[in-house]
Each structure stands twice: as C-alpha cells, then as structure tokens.
Design an enzyme around this catalytic site. Structure first.
Site, PDB file in Angstrom:
ATOM      1  N   PRO A 130       0.831  -1.202   0.000  1.00  0.00           N
ATOM      2  CA  PRO A 130       0.000   0.000   0.000  1.00  0.00           C
ATOM      3  C   PRO A 130       0.870   1.259   0.000  1.00  0.00           C
ATOM      4  O   PRO A 130       1.908   1.303   0.653  1.00  0.00           O
ATOM      5  CB  PRO A 130      -0.806  -0.115   1.299  1.00  0.00           C
ATOM      6  CG  PRO A 130      -0.767  -1.564   1.651  1.00  0.00           C
ATOM      7  CD  PRO A 130       0.570  -2.048   1.179  1.00  0.00           C
ATOM      8  N   HIS A 175       8.850   6.963  -5.707  1.00  0.00           N
ATOM      9  CA  HIS A 175       7.652   7.804  -5.572  1.00  0.00           C
ATOM     10  C   HIS A 175       8.000   9.271  -5.844  1.00  0.00           C
ATOM     11  O   HIS A 175       7.306   9.960  -6.602  1.00  0.00           O
ATOM     12  CB  HIS A 175       7.093   7.643  -4.151  1.00  0.00           C
ATOM     13  CG  HIS A 175       5.855   8.424  -3.875  1.00  0.00           C
ATOM     14  ND1 HIS A 175       4.638   7.825  -3.671  1.00  0.00           N
ATOM     15  CD2 HIS A 175       5.637   9.761  -3.750  1.00  0.00           C
ATOM     16  CE1 HIS A 175       3.718   8.755  -3.438  1.00  0.00           C
ATOM     17  NE2 HIS A 175       4.310   9.944  -3.471  1.00  0.00           N
ATOM     18  N   GLU A 176       9.107   9.738  -5.251  1.00  0.00           N
ATOM     19  CA  GLU A 176       9.496  11.144  -5.425  1.00  0.00           C
ATOM     20  C   GLU A 176      10.011  11.404  -6.846  1.00  0.00           C
ATOM     21  O   GLU A 176       9.749  12.474  -7.421  1.00  0.00           O
ATOM     22  CB  GLU A 176      10.558  11.532  -4.393  1.00  0.00           C
ATOM     23  CG  GLU A 176      10.106  11.381  -2.947  1.00  0.00           C
ATOM     24  CD  GLU A 176       8.792  12.079  -2.640  1.00  0.00           C
ATOM     25  OE1 GLU A 176       8.509  13.135  -3.256  1.00  0.00           O
ATOM     26  OE2 GLU A 176       8.033  11.570  -1.802  1.00  0.00           O
TER      27      GLU A 176
END
Length: 216
Positions: A130, A175-176
């Site tokens: 998640p 993600h970044e």
C-alpha cells in the site's frame, strides 16, 4: 446551476482570505493542481547553490517535517524544479510494527537532498505494498515498485552524490522521482485497491468528519 453557484461562492470566500500565497508553499498541493502534472525543469548547474535553490530545499525540509512525511518533491510545494528530499527517522520507524518493518524492509534514512536526480534500477524484482501521498490526501492503494534502485544527482552543497536504496526506501525514492516527471502513484496503482484511509471513521462518525489538509 446550483453546483456552479455554490462553487463560485466558495471561491469568493477563498479570495477574501488574503493575498494569494507564493511558492514555495508551506503546504502540500493536491491532485488537480497542474504543477503536479508537469515534467520538472533541471536546476542549472550554476544555480544549485544559490539563494533560490537553498530556499526551496529549506522549505522542503520544513514541509516534510511539518507533515511527518517520508519524502517531498519541489512540485508538491509549487515549484517546477527537479529537487526532492527523503527521510525516515528512528522515531518514525519505531511507530511501525516489527513484522511490517521486516516484511517491507524498512530502514532509517537520514535527511537526504537530491538535485537533478536520475534513477537506475538495480533489482528489477517488483514488490507490491500500500502506498499513499500527501498530494492525494486520505487515500491509499497498492503499488508495484522495483526492489532496489540507485539515485544519482547533487546534494545541497552542489556535490555529486550516488545512493542505493532497497526495500521501502527504494519505494520512497521512486515515488518522489515520479513526482518530478509529472506522475502520481494513482497512475500505476491497482485501481481496485484504491480506498479512503479513514473510511471506518466516516462510518463511526455517521459521516460527520473533517479531513484536514495540513497537520493540526
């Protein structure tokens, strides 16, 4: 027409709240803001250590701490520059159950700055867990990410740096990096897994719940 009228009234109220803030913000912009969909511009080599770039890094540091987040990118505070920061403190790790730490390979990451970063996949094995984002407030979904990556770029002092990240820290870095390319985790998530992270509270409060967009 009622929706439009109410919308205009809402915007009118916002406009009366004072002067429009100027980036870099002290809050995190939300999905729908066009800045999140732009491919960020590289920072010119001769501007890496200048006052403007230092201000952006300092504001990223402030906001990532304010939100108790694990990473933050320049577009999330309204700046179209290829800069992101990441961290995972001992205090944050201590809040995670031991079995989750082992399962997701969570480790402490000191506050780290990357300017003009590039990403190389080291381990092409993908793991699914998640994932959430401060720019997609109160939602979470399963996302597949590479298990190990290498990030190269420059630090706040303008020095060339190279770091390898594995497990959960590799997820943060990916993600970044996506943010710098105008992407969100919602683009690659398992769509059926998308859920409101506070759905139980909504039911318990009979729908009478406020979701703050900044920390209390």
């Amino acid at each position: 027409m009622g929706v439009l009228r109410n919308g205009l009234n809402w915007y009118a109220k916002i406009s009366r709240c004072g002067a429009k803030p100027i980036p870099p913000y002290e809050h995190v912009v939300q999905i729908g803001d066009p800045i999140l969909r732009r491919v960020c511009e590289p920072v010119p080599q001769n501007e890496i250590k200048n006052e403007k770039t230092i201000k952006i890094i300092n504001k990223l540091h402030y906001v990532v701490d304010k939100y108790n987040s694990l990473g933050m990118s320049a577009p999330q505070i309204g700046i179209n520059s290829r800069i992101f920061v990441m961290k995972y403190t001992a205090k944050q790790v201590a809040c995670v159950p031991p079995e989750i730490i082992r399962q997701r390979d969570i480790k402490i990451v000191p506050f780290t700055v990357f300017i003009n970063p590039t990403l190389k996949v080291v381990d092409y094995k993908k793991v699914i867990y998640p994932e959430a984002c401060e720019s997609v407030k109160s939602f979470v979904a399963d996302v597949a990410r590479y298990n190990e990556v290498e990030i190269k770029g420059y630090n706040a002092e303008g020095e060339a740096v190279s770091e390898r990240f594995k497990g959960w820290s590799a997820r943060i870095a990916q993600h970044e990096m996506d943010h710098l390319d105008g992407k969100l985790y919602t683009d690659i998530m398992d769509r059926k897994s998308l859920s409101c992270s506070c759905w139980e509270e909504v039911n318990l409060s009979r729908g009478k719940i406020n979701i703050p967009f900044t920390p209390e």
